[in-house]
Design a protein around this motif. Sequence first.
Motif, PDB file in Angstrom:
ATOM      1  N   CYS A   1       0.814  -1.221   0.000  1.00 48.01           N
ATOM      2  CA  CYS A   1       0.000   0.000   0.000  1.00 48.01           C
ATOM      3  C   CYS A   1       0.844   1.266   0.000  1.00 48.01           C
ATOM      4  CB  CYS A   1      -0.934  -0.007   1.193  1.00 48.01           C
ATOM      5  SG  CYS A   1      -0.039  -0.045   2.752  1.00 48.01           S
ATOM      6  N   LEU A   2       2.109   1.136   0.397  1.00 48.63           N
ATOM      7  CA  LEU A   2       2.963   2.332   0.502  1.00 48.63           C
ATOM      8  C   LEU A   2       3.173   2.997  -0.851  1.00 48.63           C
ATOM      9  CD1 LEU A   2       5.683   1.254   3.105  1.00 48.63           C
ATOM     10  CD2 LEU A   2       3.750   2.785   3.436  1.00 48.63           C
ATOM     11  N   LEU A   3       3.253   2.156  -1.910  1.00 50.41           N
ATOM     12  CA  LEU A   3       3.489   2.703  -3.252  1.00 50.41           C
ATOM     13  C   LEU A   3       2.340   3.632  -3.639  1.00 50.41           C
ATOM     14  CD1 LEU A   3       5.216   2.770  -5.788  1.00 50.41           C
ATOM     15  CD2 LEU A   3       3.956   0.792  -6.626  1.00 50.41           C
ATOM     16  N   GLU A   4       1.150   3.144  -3.393  1.00 50.13           N
ATOM     17  CA  GLU A   4      -0.018   3.938  -3.748  1.00 50.13           C
ATOM     18  C   GLU A   4      -0.059   5.208  -2.885  1.00 50.13           C
ATOM     19  OE1 GLU A   4      -3.719   1.857  -3.348  1.00 50.13           O
ATOM     20  OE2 GLU A   4      -4.782   3.726  -3.780  1.00 50.13           O
ATOM     21  N   PHE A   5       0.254   5.012  -1.650  1.00 50.30           N
ATOM     22  CA  PHE A   5       0.274   6.161  -0.733  1.00 50.30           C
ATOM     23  C   PHE A   5       1.206   7.252  -1.257  1.00 50.30           C
ATOM     24  CE2 PHE A   5       2.622   8.162   2.817  1.00 50.30           C
ATOM     25  CZ  PHE A   5       1.586   8.933   3.334  1.00 50.30           C
ATOM     26  N   ILE A   6       2.438   6.804  -1.607  1.00 47.59           N
ATOM     27  CA  ILE A   6       3.432   7.797  -2.051  1.00 47.59           C
ATOM     28  C   ILE A   6       2.931   8.512  -3.293  1.00 47.59           C
ATOM     29  CG2 ILE A   6       5.772   8.076  -2.958  1.00 47.59           C
ATOM     30  CD1 ILE A   6       6.596   5.739  -1.142  1.00 47.59           C
ATOM     31  N   SER A   7       2.407   7.730  -4.258  1.00 49.53           N
ATOM     32  CA  SER A   7       2.023   8.385  -5.506  1.00 49.53           C
ATOM     33  C   SER A   7       0.789   9.281  -5.303  1.00 49.53           C
ATOM     34  CB  SER A   7       1.791   7.359  -6.617  1.00 49.53           C
ATOM     35  OG  SER A   7       0.758   6.496  -6.230  1.00 49.53           O
ATOM     36  N   THR A   8      -0.087   8.928  -4.372  1.00 47.67           N
ATOM     37  CA  THR A   8      -1.232   9.812  -4.111  1.00 47.67           C
ATOM     38  C   THR A   8      -0.760  11.118  -3.472  1.00 47.67           C
ATOM     39  OG1 THR A   8      -2.308   7.773  -3.407  1.00 47.67           O
ATOM     40  CG2 THR A   8      -3.564   9.822  -3.139  1.00 47.67           C
ATOM     41  N   VAL A   9       0.039  10.964  -2.443  1.00 48.18           N
ATOM     42  CA  VAL A   9       0.454  12.142  -1.677  1.00 48.18           C
ATOM     43  C   VAL A   9       1.250  13.113  -2.539  1.00 48.18           C
ATOM     44  CG1 VAL A   9       1.948  12.897   0.207  1.00 48.18           C
ATOM     45  CG2 VAL A   9       0.392  10.997   0.546  1.00 48.18           C
ATOM     46  N   VAL A  10       2.141  12.546  -3.331  1.00 51.51           N
ATOM     47  CA  VAL A  10       3.061  13.418  -4.050  1.00 51.51           C
ATOM     48  C   VAL A  10       2.311  14.275  -5.087  1.00 51.51           C
ATOM     49  CG1 VAL A  10       3.789  11.987  -6.000  1.00 51.51           C
ATOM     50  CG2 VAL A  10       5.466  13.338  -4.746  1.00 51.51           C
ATOM     51  N   HIS A  11       1.134  13.825  -5.464  1.00 50.87           N
ATOM     52  CA  HIS A  11       0.353  14.636  -6.403  1.00 50.87           C
ATOM     53  C   HIS A  11      -0.480  15.689  -5.689  1.00 50.87           C
ATOM     54  CE1 HIS A  11       1.227  11.406  -9.348  1.00 50.87           C
ATOM     55  NE2 HIS A  11       1.279  12.459 -10.149  1.00 50.87           N
ATOM     56  N   ASN A  12      -0.694  15.458  -4.407  1.00 47.71           N
ATOM     57  CA  ASN A  12      -1.584  16.365  -3.671  1.00 47.71           C
ATOM     58  C   ASN A  12      -0.759  17.399  -2.891  1.00 47.71           C
ATOM     59  OD1 ASN A  12      -3.540  17.566  -2.206  1.00 47.71           O
ATOM     60  ND2 ASN A  12      -4.235  15.714  -1.133  1.00 47.71           N
ATOM     61  N   THR A  13      -0.364  18.451  -3.576  1.00 42.70           N
ATOM     62  CA  THR A  13       0.531  19.423  -2.922  1.00 42.70           C
ATOM     63  C   THR A  13      -0.212  20.288  -1.907  1.00 42.70           C
ATOM     64  OG1 THR A  13       0.177  20.814  -4.826  1.00 42.70           O
ATOM     65  CG2 THR A  13       2.237  19.595  -4.753  1.00 42.70           C
ATOM     66  N   ALA A  14      -1.509  20.112  -1.813  1.00 38.02           N
ATOM     67  CA  ALA A  14      -2.267  20.904  -0.839  1.00 38.02           C
ATOM     68  C   ALA A  14      -2.165  20.313   0.555  1.00 38.02           C
ATOM     69  CB  ALA A  14      -3.730  20.964  -1.268  1.00 38.02           C
ATOM     70  N   LEU A  15      -1.562  19.163   0.634  1.00 39.91           N
ATOM     71  CA  LEU A  15      -1.462  18.502   1.941  1.00 39.91           C
ATOM     72  C   LEU A  15      -0.536  19.258   2.898  1.00 39.91           C
ATOM     73  CD1 LEU A  15      -1.210  14.709   1.171  1.00 39.91           C
ATOM     74  CD2 LEU A  15      -2.752  15.784   2.785  1.00 39.91           C
ATOM     75  N   ASP A  16      -0.660  18.905   4.138  1.00 35.64           N
ATOM     76  CA  ASP A  16       0.203  19.522   5.151  1.00 35.64           C
ATOM     77  C   ASP A  16       1.676  19.222   4.822  1.00 35.64           C
ATOM     78  OD1 ASP A  16      -0.265  20.378   8.324  1.00 35.64           O
ATOM     79  OD2 ASP A  16       1.700  19.526   7.825  1.00 35.64           O
ATOM     80  N   PRO A  17       2.549  20.230   4.864  1.00 34.54           N
ATOM     81  CA  PRO A  17       3.969  19.994   4.509  1.00 34.54           C
ATOM     82  C   PRO A  17       4.611  18.883   5.332  1.00 34.54           C
ATOM     83  CG  PRO A  17       3.552  22.326   4.778  1.00 34.54           C
ATOM     84  CD  PRO A  17       2.297  21.635   5.171  1.00 34.54           C
ATOM     85  N   SER A  18       4.145  18.700   6.578  1.00 34.22           N
ATOM     86  CA  SER A  18       4.797  17.675   7.386  1.00 34.22           C
ATOM     87  C   SER A  18       4.525  16.283   6.804  1.00 34.22           C
ATOM     88  CB  SER A  18       4.320  17.757   8.826  1.00 34.22           C
ATOM     89  OG  SER A  18       2.929  17.561   8.885  1.00 34.22           O
ATOM     90  N   ILE A  19       3.328  16.101   6.232  1.00 31.75           N
ATOM     91  CA  ILE A  19       3.011  14.819   5.600  1.00 31.75           C
ATOM     92  C   ILE A  19       3.876  14.640   4.349  1.00 31.75           C
ATOM     93  CG2 ILE A  19       1.203  13.532   4.382  1.00 31.75           C
ATOM     94  CD1 ILE A  19       0.454  13.622   7.169  1.00 31.75           C
ATOM     95  N   LEU A  20       4.031  15.742   3.605  1.00 33.01           N
ATOM     96  CA  LEU A  20       4.832  15.664   2.379  1.00 33.01           C
ATOM     97  C   LEU A  20       6.283  15.321   2.718  1.00 33.01           C
ATOM     98  CD1 LEU A  20       3.291  18.747   0.559  1.00 33.01           C
ATOM     99  CD2 LEU A  20       2.928  16.339   0.013  1.00 33.01           C
TER     100      LEU A  20
ATOM    101  N   GLN B   1      10.819   3.549  -9.712  1.00 25.57           N
ATOM    102  CA  GLN B   1      11.259   4.300 -10.887  1.00 25.57           C
ATOM    103  C   GLN B   1      10.326   3.996 -12.065  1.00 25.57           C
ATOM    104  OE1 GLN B   1      15.310   3.575 -12.078  1.00 25.57           O
ATOM    105  NE2 GLN B   1      15.648   5.779 -12.382  1.00 25.57           N
ATOM    106  N   GLU B   2       9.972   2.725 -12.177  1.00 28.88           N
ATOM    107  CA  GLU B   2       9.119   2.341 -13.301  1.00 28.88           C
ATOM    108  C   GLU B   2       7.734   2.964 -13.179  1.00 28.88           C
ATOM    109  OE1 GLU B   2       9.517  -1.869 -13.213  1.00 28.88           O
ATOM    110  OE2 GLU B   2      11.523  -1.772 -14.096  1.00 28.88           O
ATOM    111  N   SER B   3       7.281   3.073 -11.948  1.00 29.97           N
ATOM    112  CA  SER B   3       5.954   3.695 -11.809  1.00 29.97           C
ATOM    113  C   SER B   3       6.068   5.220 -11.821  1.00 29.97           C
ATOM    114  CB  SER B   3       5.298   3.227 -10.509  1.00 29.97           C
ATOM    115  OG  SER B   3       6.166   3.558  -9.435  1.00 29.97           O
ATOM    116  N   SER B   4       7.259   5.678 -12.187  1.00 26.92           N
ATOM    117  CA  SER B   4       7.584   7.122 -12.323  1.00 26.92           C
ATOM    118  C   SER B   4       7.246   7.948 -11.068  1.00 26.92           C
ATOM    119  CB  SER B   4       6.937   7.735 -13.570  1.00 26.92           C
ATOM    120  OG  SER B   4       5.552   7.755 -13.441  1.00 26.92           O
ATOM    121  N   VAL B   5       7.126   7.236  -9.946  1.00 26.34           N
ATOM    122  CA  VAL B   5       6.897   7.949  -8.691  1.00 26.34           C
ATOM    123  C   VAL B   5       8.175   8.665  -8.253  1.00 26.34           C
ATOM    124  CG1 VAL B   5       6.442   7.626  -6.226  1.00 26.34           C
ATOM    125  CG2 VAL B   5       5.104   6.395  -7.921  1.00 26.34           C
ATOM    126  N   LEU B   6       9.276   7.945  -8.423  1.00 22.99           N
ATOM    127  CA  LEU B   6      10.556   8.443  -7.932  1.00 22.99           C
ATOM    128  C   LEU B   6      10.899   9.808  -8.529  1.00 22.99           C
ATOM    129  CD1 LEU B   6      12.398   7.136  -5.920  1.00 22.99           C
ATOM    130  CD2 LEU B   6      13.799   6.303  -7.805  1.00 22.99           C
TER     131      LEU B   6
END
Lengths: 908, 674
Positions: free
Chosen positions: A52-71, A92-97
């Motif tokens: 689930c962490l992969l999905e978490f990272i890719s969701t969060v990284v797109h949501n720049t409105a989130l609290d900076p501490s979460i980012l 890298q393949e999921s271009s999250v990196l």
Amino acid sequence: MDRECVSLLPRVCEVLAASGSSLPDDTSLEKLLDWFTGLTKAGTSLLESCPCLLEFISTVVHNTALDPSILSFTLRLTGFVAVTEVAFKVLQESSVLDLVFNLQHWQEAGLWEDPCIRIGWIQGLRTMMQHPKALSFFVQADFLQPLLQLQTDKSLFVASAANQMLAHVLLSCQSVSSVGSNDVDEEGEDVGRSGGSIADLEYSAVTVETNQDYAAVVTAISECLKKSLVPRENTQLHQSLQILKLLALLLAQTRPPLWEKLLQMVADSVDELLVAGYSQLILPLMDVILAAYSSCDVNRRAPDQRVSRLLSFMLNIRKPADLIQAAAAFLRRGLHDLVHTAQSARVLLLPLDIITGLNLLTTTADEQRFLMMEQLKNKTSCISLICVCLTNTPQMTLMAADCLPCPPVLIVTAVLSLLKLCSGDSSSPSSSSSGCREVSRNVIGSSKVQKCALDALTALSGSPGVEVKLAEVFTLLVQCLDNPDSDPTVLQKSFQALVQWMSVCSDLSSITDQHRQDLLQVVRKRSCDIRWEVRDSTVEFLGRLAGVRVIQTTAEEASDASVAVLGGCCFTTPLLRAALQDTESYVRASAISALAQTLAASWQQGAALTQEQTEIVNQLLEVLSWDTEGFARRAVVRYFIAWLSSMSSHSCVQSPASSSLLMPSVRSVLSRGSADLDWEVKVHTLELAELLLDEAFSGQRGYTKGNPTQTHPYAVIPNTLHTRTHNEEDVVGVLNSLVQWGVVSALLSGLVDCDRPVALRACRLLITLREVVCPLSLGALDATAAMATVARVTCELPGCGWAREIRKMLVMKAKDANAEGGVSGGEVVNCDDCGEAGQEAASVGGQTPCVSVCEVLRSLDLDERLDVLTRSSDHVHNSPLSLLQDILTASSARSQPDTQQEVIADCY
Amino acid sequence: VKWKKEATNELILKQSVQKFTNFCHPTLPCNVLKFKSTTIMLDCGLDTTSVLNFLPLPLVHSPRLSKLPGWISKDGTINLEKELKDCAGRVFVDSQPEFCLPERELLDLSTIDVILISNYHCMMALPYITEHTGFTGTVYATEPTLQIGRLLMEEVVNFMERVPKAQSATCWKNKEIQRMLPGPLKDAVDVWTWKRCYSMQEVNSALSKVQLVGYSQKVELFGAVQVSPLSSGYSLGSSNWIIQSHHEKVSYVSGSSLLTTHPQPMDQSSLKNSDVLILTGLTQMPTANPDGMLGEFCSNLAMTIRAGGNVLVPCYSSGVIYDLLECLYQFIESASLGTTPFYFISPVANSSLEFSQIFAEWLCHNKQTKVYLPEPPFPHAELIQTNKLKHYPSIHGDFSSEFRQPCVVFTGHPSLRFGDVVHFMELWGKSSLNTIIFTEPDFSYLDALAPYQPLAMKCVYCPIDTRLNFHQVSKLLKEVQPLHVVCPEQYTQPPLTQSHRSDLMLELQPPPMPYRRCSVLNLPFRRRYERVYILPELANSLVPSEIKPGVSVATVSAVVHSKDNKHTLQSVPKPPPVAPSKKRKRVMDEPPVVLAPKPLLSGAVPLEAFLATLQKHGITEVKVEETADGHILHLQAEDTLIQLEEDGTHIVCDNNEPLRTTLRDLVLRFLQKL
């Protein structure tokens, strides 16, 4: 990984990705990261166990409105996830990196301004960079330039992390390229690696191109170092400082080809910086030079010419304050370099030479002397310079004789003369010149210099050949102690120095009767001082002195220093007894410890008891019962521990002295101590009980001294433990006496104590006792048979709190046993009407119920209890599971604000 | 209007007479300041160290002291058996002790206008100054100073009168004889001026001349100067003084303390902007820090009591004793001395302890707030209530029945020559268990003990002097920045016995002006102006004209009227109409001749415009020469020079008056007239 945690994690990720503001507290994210760090270190692949962490990272990284501490948390988490090459590839393949570490992404969102994003970015990269792929990623994404900029970030934490990261990058490049070029320096291999991280790099992936890339990185970093080292203006000192720190890190860790290259690149800039003479940069500069220098030293290479030249330059700077700092920094490193060591010593002794007028240095450059003298005329810098010199004198006297410009004895003389100056008693011999007068006036009455000098004097006691100074040191210290203006710390240090000198120079033949009289007088006076700190140090001094073995004259036998200089107990004991009445509890506590130290000798010799000792014991028992402060009561218990252990180590327990006084007192101490309100008193009381157990069962089979859990099941048991044969009658006798002394009661009361350390210790001791008296391993029936006699030993369970608690436990156990259909349940407790009513009746009737010790030991589920007690009280709260649950609860509370009343947590 | 005054202000600083030339007390000052036609005496301290040359006055018959051998010179030529006694290897005068008075020859004491007292220790010579000298002035002091000063005087008088000695020794004072005496009698100076103690009647008369003042109260002296006391933080009611005129300010700093003891803290800010600061009364014990000494006092006291001995503290009945009692109040518990009795024996013990409690407004803030609780400000009240401290007027009476040992006794006099202390010295001196602790810094303890030798009793010297030390005074002076500092010579060099301690002296820029005994100094005042008032009607008649923006000038013709050091400009009386009678007037009555004042000129002559004007008037041949101050115009045809300078114009023109007048008028055209 805990299955439950894994099942909770996806929901936690959802919560975090939705909004970080509903976290239970601001440490939650850090705690989560700590958990991930632990998992990574244990070799768990995060991505495999928590997809689930992969999905978490890719969701969060797109949501720049989130609290900076979460980012920021996500950035750092990405580092942990990508720490293995496989996971790195997936990311890298999921271009999250690319997106996570894309600077532009954060800058466009306006988040780069937030230092927590910047530090998250650096730390994420730093964690990830454990394999060549990550390094290539770093190089190809061209992160070097931004990283170099972050080095001078306005946030200190960011700047420092960037510095660490730069060093890491360079060292990684070094390892990879050296593998690529097959140029591994055997000796330097381990040195060049920071921690074990780079050792895990897989070298096979290195190609010629990447090699060139790395070379470019190395060049870029060294170019930057060269360029930014010298500040263009004063405001840029901060940048130079950062570069110097980085350089020091690098020069200490890199190996020859790179080391050479770095040095080559920056040598000119360092030269320029040296000439510019920025005082703020002296220490960092010295760090760089010394890092380079010790790198040669450690690798047993000949010192580099350039480095030696820089070092010589540093040790010849004109500004006295900088010069002293540089010399002190050099000496602290303890490098094997005779020339520079000697030079540093000369520099550091110069202020002492000037102020005391003693010729410590045969030659010094006139200019240097003049500049130093001018600097010393300023009071503030004079005091700080002198203190630096003093701090380094003890180390200097231990140096090889050819490095030292004068013998250690002369340095002791100088320190003594400085102390005299401080008290305003004398003028330095050279003070005829007005310059010297001006200088020496700066130290008059300075307690800072006095404290430093006394510390130095204490340390100098160990220098070779200084014993001849004992009488002089003695005189001066007594003067310090007598001076009405000495502040409490000065007095304390003087006392310490006196003890130290007497313990090192065990030959006291140079101490005259006058010396002794003076000391007696001053000790008497200070024991009545108006300040409790002084009374406390005086009392401590008396105790410590009693522990110092000395030889008074060659003809006489060794005695303790207290006897040698103060006349022993006849002087000390009345003072200490008076201190027992002191209003300050610290003084009372110190007096009790000092009494123990003073009387230790007579205990060990098994000397006959005196009336005075009996009075002291009565006084101490009174303190234990009535003193309102814990310190004094703790000291009383320790006093008896000391007495008992000194007797048992000299097998004097059976001596008349002990039987008439010690053992009855120990009994009182056990009963009073275990009922004390202070948990430390109780723990000490248990220590006393343990001593009695040791004494009673030493050599008994099954008895393991100390902590039962500490012995390894397969450990070889020393033969001595088998010397006594197992004799049931013996055990009965010993157990009976333990019951009589109150050891068993003390242990049982400790077991149900609400303070965990007390209960833990009592539990361990009870298990020890059980193992020797009625081991569980025998089985219930065997035990009844084998222990028939031992089981007859009973102890009382009076009506007080702890006993009631124990009885309740026994009843519970009996009920359980009955429920299981066991038959022995009824026999656990001798008084068969163990209900509440029965207890009352027993107490009212004046009969205290008795129970069999063995049965109690076997029925209390001690092992289970030990297990519970061993865990820390917050083990539930600190588990990752609890953390995840907290996060979920907090978020649900936030989502239903009406139903939940806000709880204001009291954070203590 | 500024009016320059040429008269100099002079200061006569006269040190109190010292018996030993090498042993001067800048701490017992007696100075005279002549300032703006007033003569002000600053303090009148009494040097009591002379009493050390006398035998102690025992309260009860002392066989030892009564059987001392008389002194006869070695060759037997001088026999002063009656006057001098040999005691413990030294020679003492056997008569009532005498004090060394302030110098009275240098100045006629009847000319002194006022005496300013800074604290009760510095007024002990007052009766000698105010009585029998023709003194008619006023003494200014604060209330506690007066009341406690009275107690101290009363105590000394009582000590002396209680043990009357008929005999008065005078022969030894003969110069020829004194030369032959052994030291230190031989070296005593001005012994002829030594006087016996004053009587209570003289004390009362002297103190009746005291006018009470409060801190910051301003007292006008003859309109010339204003004096005002400021808190000095040393003792109850102790003060420094500001003496100022409209343009000059002199500060007199004497016996001040920055330590937190019982009195109100020192007022430093009011000392700022002084032209001259006279600094006296620094600590006599610059190396003995009061805190350290207080600690020594307590630990030695506890040590003695624990060992079963008695402690004797010779002290004054007011001052440091309050702090000692307060310190002991806190200490006795921790040193387990709770049951040890403390006795305070003095004829004024009761008044002293009670007075200290009633001067609330003169106490430090902490103690003041206690009064409102209400609680006695000093804890000695509690010591008395709990019977730990008992006080008695003398060793006779109640004391002897309640006396318990071991104990602590506070009693006077610190010189050990008179008072109840003499009795305790005789009583306890023989036992090494007992201790005498000196806390007053005024006397050398070795000299004080001299007639009691050999002494088995332990002696501890912990002088407690809370007055400013050199470190504090340097800081203070940096803060208040006076233009000039005047101080005793002793403060400008390190102490004789510790010549290396350059930290124990005043180092100032500009260096302080030192004075020694009987020296006269002229004070360096920079400003020499007087304030002059102008009457309204005269002011109305003035016609100011603006000479530059913001500055207007008018000329005044007036008569200066000076009275009580106030100067007023009054209109010139109009000349009376010419009397019709031909009777000759007396010259005296003739009013001053009033001439119309010539107008005052101002402005500058512009060169170009002036040349143009000259040309208009036909003077064409002008050669202009530039000089350092202006220009010289050479009128060649007329053979005339005109010097145009910033502050003057000269026309040099020989024998051609019309031309000169023309030129003058031309110049005047460019100038403004008032």
